[in-house]
Design an enzyme around this catalytic site. Structure first.
Site, PDB file in Angstrom:
ATOM      1  N   VAL A 255      50.471 -23.512   4.266  1.00 37.35           N
ATOM      2  CA  VAL A 255      49.789 -24.536   5.064  1.00 37.35           C
ATOM      3  C   VAL A 255      48.460 -23.953   5.543  1.00 37.35           C
ATOM      4  O   VAL A 255      48.451 -22.962   6.266  1.00 37.35           O
ATOM      5  CB  VAL A 255      50.637 -24.954   6.283  1.00 37.35           C
ATOM      6  CG1 VAL A 255      50.154 -26.290   6.835  1.00 37.35           C
ATOM      7  CG2 VAL A 255      52.101 -25.082   5.901  1.00 37.35           C
ATOM      8  N   THR A 297      47.798 -34.717   6.490  1.00 38.55           N
ATOM      9  CA  THR A 297      47.225 -33.506   7.098  1.00 38.55           C
ATOM     10  C   THR A 297      48.193 -32.330   7.090  1.00 38.55           C
ATOM     11  O   THR A 297      47.881 -31.261   7.573  1.00 38.55           O
ATOM     12  CB  THR A 297      46.811 -33.787   8.553  1.00 38.55           C
ATOM     13  OG1 THR A 297      47.914 -34.441   9.194  1.00 38.55           O
ATOM     14  CG2 THR A 297      45.575 -34.678   8.610  1.00 38.55           C
ATOM     15  N   GLY A 298      49.417 -32.545   6.571  1.00 36.14           N
ATOM     16  CA  GLY A 298      50.327 -31.405   6.417  1.00 36.14           C
ATOM     17  C   GLY A 298      51.480 -31.370   7.392  1.00 36.14           C
ATOM     18  O   GLY A 298      52.108 -30.333   7.585  1.00 36.14           O
ATOM     19  N   LYS A 299      51.827 -32.492   8.000  1.00 35.51           N
ATOM     20  CA  LYS A 299      52.924 -32.506   8.987  1.00 35.51           C
ATOM     21  C   LYS A 299      54.266 -32.201   8.311  1.00 35.51           C
ATOM     22  O   LYS A 299      55.026 -31.361   8.767  1.00 35.51           O
ATOM     23  CB  LYS A 299      52.973 -33.863   9.687  1.00 35.51           C
ATOM     24  CG  LYS A 299      51.706 -34.208  10.462  1.00 35.51           C
ATOM     25  CD  LYS A 299      51.785 -35.516  11.210  1.00 35.51           C
ATOM     26  CE  LYS A 299      51.825 -36.689  10.284  1.00 35.51           C
ATOM     27  NZ  LYS A 299      50.613 -36.846   9.467  1.00 35.51           N
ATOM     28  N   LEU A 301      54.699 -30.750   5.477  1.00 32.90           N
ATOM     29  CA  LEU A 301      54.607 -29.387   4.949  1.00 32.90           C
ATOM     30  C   LEU A 301      54.900 -28.376   6.047  1.00 32.90           C
ATOM     31  O   LEU A 301      55.630 -27.406   5.865  1.00 32.90           O
ATOM     32  CB  LEU A 301      53.200 -29.176   4.384  1.00 32.90           C
ATOM     33  CG  LEU A 301      53.022 -28.027   3.409  1.00 32.90           C
ATOM     34  CD1 LEU A 301      53.811 -28.285   2.142  1.00 32.90           C
ATOM     35  CD2 LEU A 301      51.545 -27.862   3.075  1.00 32.90           C
ATOM     36  N   HIS A 513      18.689 -53.524  -3.246  1.00 33.07           N
ATOM     37  CA  HIS A 513      19.632 -53.545  -2.100  1.00 33.07           C
ATOM     38  C   HIS A 513      20.013 -52.115  -1.722  1.00 33.07           C
ATOM     39  O   HIS A 513      19.868 -51.696  -0.580  1.00 33.07           O
ATOM     40  CB  HIS A 513      20.873 -54.362  -2.492  1.00 33.07           C
ATOM     41  CG  HIS A 513      21.930 -54.427  -1.446  1.00 33.07           C
ATOM     42  ND1 HIS A 513      22.224 -55.563  -0.738  1.00 33.07           N
ATOM     43  CD2 HIS A 513      22.767 -53.469  -0.963  1.00 33.07           C
ATOM     44  CE1 HIS A 513      23.194 -55.314   0.128  1.00 33.07           C
ATOM     45  NE2 HIS A 513      23.551 -54.049   0.002  1.00 33.07           N
ATOM     46  N   GLU A 514      20.469 -51.333  -2.731  1.00 37.88           N
ATOM     47  CA  GLU A 514      20.938 -49.951  -2.429  1.00 37.88           C
ATOM     48  C   GLU A 514      19.760 -49.087  -1.981  1.00 37.88           C
ATOM     49  O   GLU A 514      19.886 -48.258  -1.087  1.00 37.88           O
ATOM     50  CB  GLU A 514      21.628 -49.349  -3.658  1.00 37.88           C
ATOM     51  CG  GLU A 514      22.868 -50.091  -4.142  1.00 37.88           C
ATOM     52  CD  GLU A 514      23.908 -50.331  -3.043  1.00 37.88           C
ATOM     53  OE1 GLU A 514      24.684 -51.301  -3.148  1.00 37.88           O
ATOM     54  OE2 GLU A 514      23.918 -49.557  -2.062  1.00 37.88           O
ATOM     55  N   HIS A 517      19.170 -49.460   1.706  1.00 36.07           N
ATOM     56  CA  HIS A 517      20.025 -48.598   2.542  1.00 36.07           C
ATOM     57  C   HIS A 517      19.467 -47.171   2.568  1.00 36.07           C
ATOM     58  O   HIS A 517      19.360 -46.536   3.610  1.00 36.07           O
ATOM     59  CB  HIS A 517      21.453 -48.559   1.966  1.00 36.07           C
ATOM     60  CG  HIS A 517      22.228 -49.828   2.135  1.00 36.07           C
ATOM     61  ND1 HIS A 517      22.411 -50.447   3.337  1.00 36.07           N
ATOM     62  CD2 HIS A 517      22.872 -50.595   1.211  1.00 36.07           C
ATOM     63  CE1 HIS A 517      23.141 -51.547   3.167  1.00 36.07           C
ATOM     64  NE2 HIS A 517      23.436 -51.653   1.889  1.00 36.07           N
ATOM     65  N   ASP A 591      28.430 -54.933   4.739  1.00 37.93           N
ATOM     66  CA  ASP A 591      27.449 -54.216   5.578  1.00 37.93           C
ATOM     67  C   ASP A 591      27.453 -54.808   6.988  1.00 37.93           C
ATOM     68  O   ASP A 591      27.439 -54.092   7.985  1.00 37.93           O
ATOM     69  CB  ASP A 591      26.029 -54.355   4.997  1.00 37.93           C
ATOM     70  CG  ASP A 591      25.914 -53.706   3.616  1.00 37.93           C
ATOM     71  OD1 ASP A 591      26.676 -52.752   3.361  1.00 37.93           O
ATOM     72  OD2 ASP A 591      25.097 -54.160   2.812  1.00 37.93           O
TER      73      ASP A 591
HETATM   74  N1  LIG Z   1      46.961 -28.233   5.673  1.00 39.57           N
HETATM   75  C1  LIG Z   1      47.380 -28.302   4.405  1.00 39.57           C
HETATM   76  N2  LIG Z   1      47.425 -27.175   3.666  1.00 39.57           N
HETATM   77  C2  LIG Z   1      47.824 -27.221   2.388  1.00 39.57           C
HETATM   78  N3  LIG Z   1      48.211 -28.343   1.743  1.00 39.57           N
HETATM   79  C3  LIG Z   1      48.169 -29.499   2.434  1.00 39.57           C
HETATM   80  C4  LIG Z   1      47.772 -29.541   3.796  1.00 39.57           C
HETATM   81  N4  LIG Z   1      47.860 -30.821   4.226  1.00 39.57           N
HETATM   82  C5  LIG Z   1      48.310 -31.556   3.182  1.00 39.57           C
HETATM   83  N5  LIG Z   1      48.499 -30.775   2.114  1.00 39.57           N
HETATM   84  C6  LIG Z   1      48.942 -31.218   0.789  1.00 39.57           C
HETATM   85  O1  LIG Z   1      49.140 -32.636   0.850  1.00 39.57           O
HETATM   86  C7  LIG Z   1      50.529 -32.957   0.619  1.00 39.57           C
HETATM   87  C8  LIG Z   1      50.973 -34.045   1.593  1.00 39.57           C
HETATM   88  O2  LIG Z   1      50.967 -33.495   2.889  1.00 39.57           O
HETATM   89  P1  LIG Z   1      52.101 -33.892   3.940  1.00 39.57           P
HETATM   90  O3  LIG Z   1      53.067 -34.835   3.319  1.00 39.57           O
HETATM   91  O4  LIG Z   1      52.612 -32.685   4.612  1.00 39.57           O
HETATM   92  O5  LIG Z   1      51.191 -34.711   4.940  1.00 39.57           O
HETATM   93  P2  LIG Z   1      51.734 -35.566   6.139  1.00 39.57           P
HETATM   94  O6  LIG Z   1      50.866 -35.290   7.291  1.00 39.57           O
HETATM   95  O7  LIG Z   1      53.201 -35.425   6.304  1.00 39.57           O
HETATM   96  O8  LIG Z   1      51.426 -37.014   5.561  1.00 39.57           O
HETATM   97  P3  LIG Z   1      52.101 -38.354   6.070  1.00 39.57           P
HETATM   98  O9  LIG Z   1      51.763 -38.487   7.519  1.00 39.57           O
HETATM   99  O10 LIG Z   1      51.457 -39.396   5.211  1.00 39.57           O
HETATM  100  O11 LIG Z   1      53.570 -38.183   5.809  1.00 39.57           O
HETATM  101  C9  LIG Z   1      51.287 -31.677   0.880  1.00 39.57           C
HETATM  102  O12 LIG Z   1      52.459 -31.640   0.093  1.00 39.57           O
HETATM  103  C10 LIG Z   1      50.298 -30.617   0.444  1.00 39.57           C
HETATM  104  O13 LIG Z   1      50.367 -30.452  -0.967  1.00 39.57           O
HETATM  105 ZN   LIG Z   2      24.872 -52.984   1.137  1.00 38.45          ZN
END
Ligand SMILES: Nc1ncnc2c1ncn2[C@@H]1O[C@H](COP(=O)(O)OP(=O)(O)OP(=O)(O)O)[C@@H](O)[C@H]1O
Ligand SMILES: [Zn+2]
Length: 687
Positions: A255, A297-299, A301, A513-514, A517, A591
């Protein structure tokens, strides 16, 4: 179990096997009817047949069907329970029939849509109330119950188990299932079985036979579902297997970029490694830890890493799995989960999407059972002492949606934030995943990290994977910055739609247009730097200008918010100045949504309106009409001023605007450097 409302009995709970017997052996039914009640009043006697052993049977009188003739009963049985007709070759999945059946239902499931047939039969008209209730009960027949058990990564052996072994195992579960019933397990079904036996005053001597009959009926149904390999599995929900997912191979090393969160969880690992030490020292650990952060975000994990570091079993369950359509299943699954976990302590229970279990449940007569699952969870959490070696980790993206009872002390009372990674964390995550693929030495993870502000760990992992795929598709030996940029654009702006043929007129409108911007972004001091401008259709848009903050913005100034609004106005202002008010297009709708959202937040959330001051207005729907119109007035003024500022800039830089639009028509996509060259009036190299 079926509860049948029949003409005779208001509500009779009938085990499947007895319903089948009742339909299959009309004679027995009549005999038992005559035996058990004084006089039978049958119009025509049924042929003698050996009554089965002293097994108690439910009779058709109870079902209000006693006046049916035998022929009619057979017809009813044929249409209602084709799978149970002896000696009849009911068409099923396994009979190769090349003639399609009358109905889709029969094609798909191999037997008649019994309800449809029944309803169309003349019997239905004569006995509609009883048969209607049979139909309505039969649809809960185990065959139609789709059940899910815990989402666990089955251990290797279970995955490799052959089907026959698995079947044997189910038989194994079945006897314990029957034992549970006979030994009066606490299952609610036993009560109804007991109740039925009381109401039916079945003699003591016959009670066990009665239960065995029920169990046999259940097993027959189960065998039927297994045999016909239907997509639905029957499970009572009481015996769904919960296996720990051994996550030895996931540690904190896996992680990246969330150092603070890892530190906060380190002490949990120490406790799990040696609960006694904590108890001796008198340390008290929280029972529940809540991981809060945006998706990806890795919760999950992190929770796996806690179990992996401490080398303890990891029980995974997703909150949405507890929300079953049948009352009581969610609560029984929670009971199961905690019982297993306590038996295998020390261990980690991880409940993902906790808000879908513990969400603020409004108690209402419509959903009298909506709190049953969360109450069970609360009871289980109160049911064990903190140092019992079971750690519950919950994850949620929406902490504000959680029921307060869940987050009070003694429950999920430790909260760990798992934020999106900053530029340093993103660099670490990118390095981690780049090391899993072959990449060119010229790749600089720092540059990619700076250009991916706001990306989560999962998105960065996806970016590296997409780049590897792109390199493989292009036959490259390794991943270079080009592939990484390509996949970043794909994630930021959507996949390229090369196949879309855009006519020149539309292409010209899109180019101006682009460029509108991009010109505002370039000449407005507090605007975000331009990353790329393209008139290649991507995702839902015909063109795109992506901007990226130079670094992580922890908050934004008034000037930065006004600049974002002005950039959003650039597209429409360009169309008006170049093509005239009659030729402005619908292309600016998103926009204006963006600009209006910023203006509204400035007035109602950030106290950035002189007239309305610093009061915040969360639910504008509940405000007085005067306040609402004052808010709208302020928003309107902000938008109008922004439009005028954009118009001024584009009039001042009309030449640069034209040059940039022509360059886009020539090159289709320009990066920040190329845009700068064009706006400085220099020539772009030919690509
Ligand atoms: N901080 C991190 N470091 C390394 N890998 C990450 C990290 N965050 C996410 N990942 C990668 O993204 C995948 C999904 O992350 P994970 O399921 O832990 O997120 P989550 O926060 O539980 O998402 P959700 O809230 O959608 O369940 C992980 O299996 C990993 O491969
Ligand atoms: Zn536009």
């Amino acid at each position: 179990m079926f509860s049948l409302s029949s003409t005779v009995q208001p509500q009779v709970t009938v085990p499947l096997s007895h319903l089948i017997n009742a339909f299959q052996s009309p004679k027995t039914t009549f005999i038992s009817l005559s035996a058990s009640v004084s006089q039978n009043h049958h119009r025509d006697a049924v042929p003698e047949r050996e009554a089965p052993s002293s097994e108690a049977v439910v009779n058709l009188r109870d079902l209000g069907l006693s006046e049916l003739k035998v022929g009619q009963i057979d017809q009813l049985v044929d249409s209602l329970l084709p799978g149970f007709c002896k000696g009849k070759n009911v068409s099923s999945h396994w009979h190769t029939s090349h003639v399609s059946a009358q109905s889709f239902f029969e094609n798909k499931y191999g037997y008649l849509d019994m309800f449809g047939t029944l309803r169309s039969s003349c019997l239905y008209r004569q006995h509609s109330r009883t048969l209607k209730s049979i139909c309505s009960d039969l649809q809960y027949w185990p065959v139609f119950i789709q059940a899910r058990s815990f989402k666990t990564l089955k251990s290797r052996t279970r995955r490799l188990q052959s089907t026959s072994e698995r079947l044997a195992e189910t038989q194994h579960i079945a006897p314990s299932f029957v034992k549970g019933f006979l030994l009066r397990d606490r299952g609610t079904d036993v009560e109804s079985l007991d109740k039925l036996m009381k109401t039916k005053n079945i003699p003591e001597a016959h009670q066990d036979a009665f239960k065995t009959g029920f169990a046999e009926g259940f097993l027959k149904a189960q065998a039927l579902t297994q045999k016909t390999n239907v997509r639905f599995r029957t499970t009572t929900g009481l015996d769904s297997a919960v296996d720990p997912v051994q996550m030895k191979n996931v540690t904190f090393e896996h992680v990246k970029g969330v150092e603070e969160a890892k530190q906060e969880l380190q002490e949990v690992v120490e406790f799990l490694k040696n609960p006694q030490k904590f108890t001796v020292l008198g340390g008290k650990l929280p029972k529940g830890i809540l991981l809060v952060g945006p998706p990806g975000t890795g919760k999950t994990l992190l929770a796996r890493a806690v179990a992996g570091e401490a080398d303890v079993p990891f029980y995974y369950a997703s909150g949405s799995e507890f929300d079953e359509m049948f009352v009581g299943v969610g609560a029984s699954r929670i009971r199961n989960l905690f019982r297993e976990a306590k038996a295998n302590a020390p261990c980690v229970i991880f409940i993902d999407e906790l808000d879908s279990v513990g969400g603020k449940r409004i108690e209402s007569p419509m959903h009298p059972y909506s709190r049953q699952t969360i109450n069970q969870l609360l009871a289980e959490m109160d049911g064990f002492k903190p140092n019992e070696g079971v750690i519950i980790i919950g994850a949620t993206n929406f902490p504000e949606a959680l029921d307060n009872a869940l987050i009070r002390p003694g429950r999920f009372d430790m909260q760990v934030t798992v934020p999106r990674p900053d530029v340093k964390g993103r660099t670490e995550i990118l390095k981690w995943y780049l090391n899993k693929i072959k990449f060119d030495q010229s790749v600089d993870p720092e540059i990619i990290a700076r250009g991916t502000v706001g990306f989560s760990g999962a998105e960065l992992e996806n970016l590296v994977n997409q780049a590897a795929l792109k390199a493989a598709v292009d036959g490259k030996e390794m991943v270079t910055m080009k592939e990484l940029e390509f996949s970043k654009d794909k994630i930021l702006m959507g996949p390229e739609r090369r196949s879309v043929e855009i006519d020149n007129k539309n292409k010209t409108i899109t180019a101006y247009h682009e460029s509108g911007h991009a010109i505002i972004a370039y000449y407005t001091k507090d605007a975000m730097p331009i990353n790329k401008a393209t008139i290649m259709p991507r995702g839902p848009t015909l063109g795109h200008v992506s901007l990226l903050p130079e670094n992580d913005r922890w908050n934004e100034t008034r000037a930065q918010l006004l600049a974002q609004m002005d950039v959003s106005m650039g597209g429409r202002v360009a169309e008006e100045l170049i093509f005239g008010t009659d030729h402005i297009t619908t292309g600016a709708s998103s926009d204006f949504d963006n600009a209006t959202k910023i203006a509204k937040r400035m007035v109602t959330r950030f106290g950035m309106s002189e007239k309305l001051g610093v009061m915040t207005y969360s639910d504008t729907g509940k405000l007085s009409p005067e306040t609402q119109s004052a808010i709208e007035q302020e928003i309107r003024i902000l938008l109008r001023d922004s439009y005028e500022r954009a118009k001024h800039i584009l009039k001042t830089h009309a030449k640069e605007h034209k040059n940039l639009a022509e360059a886009l028509l020539t090159y289709e996509t320009l990066d920040a450097k190329e845009i700068q060259i064009v706006l400085e009036g220099k020539k772009l190299e030919v690509r």
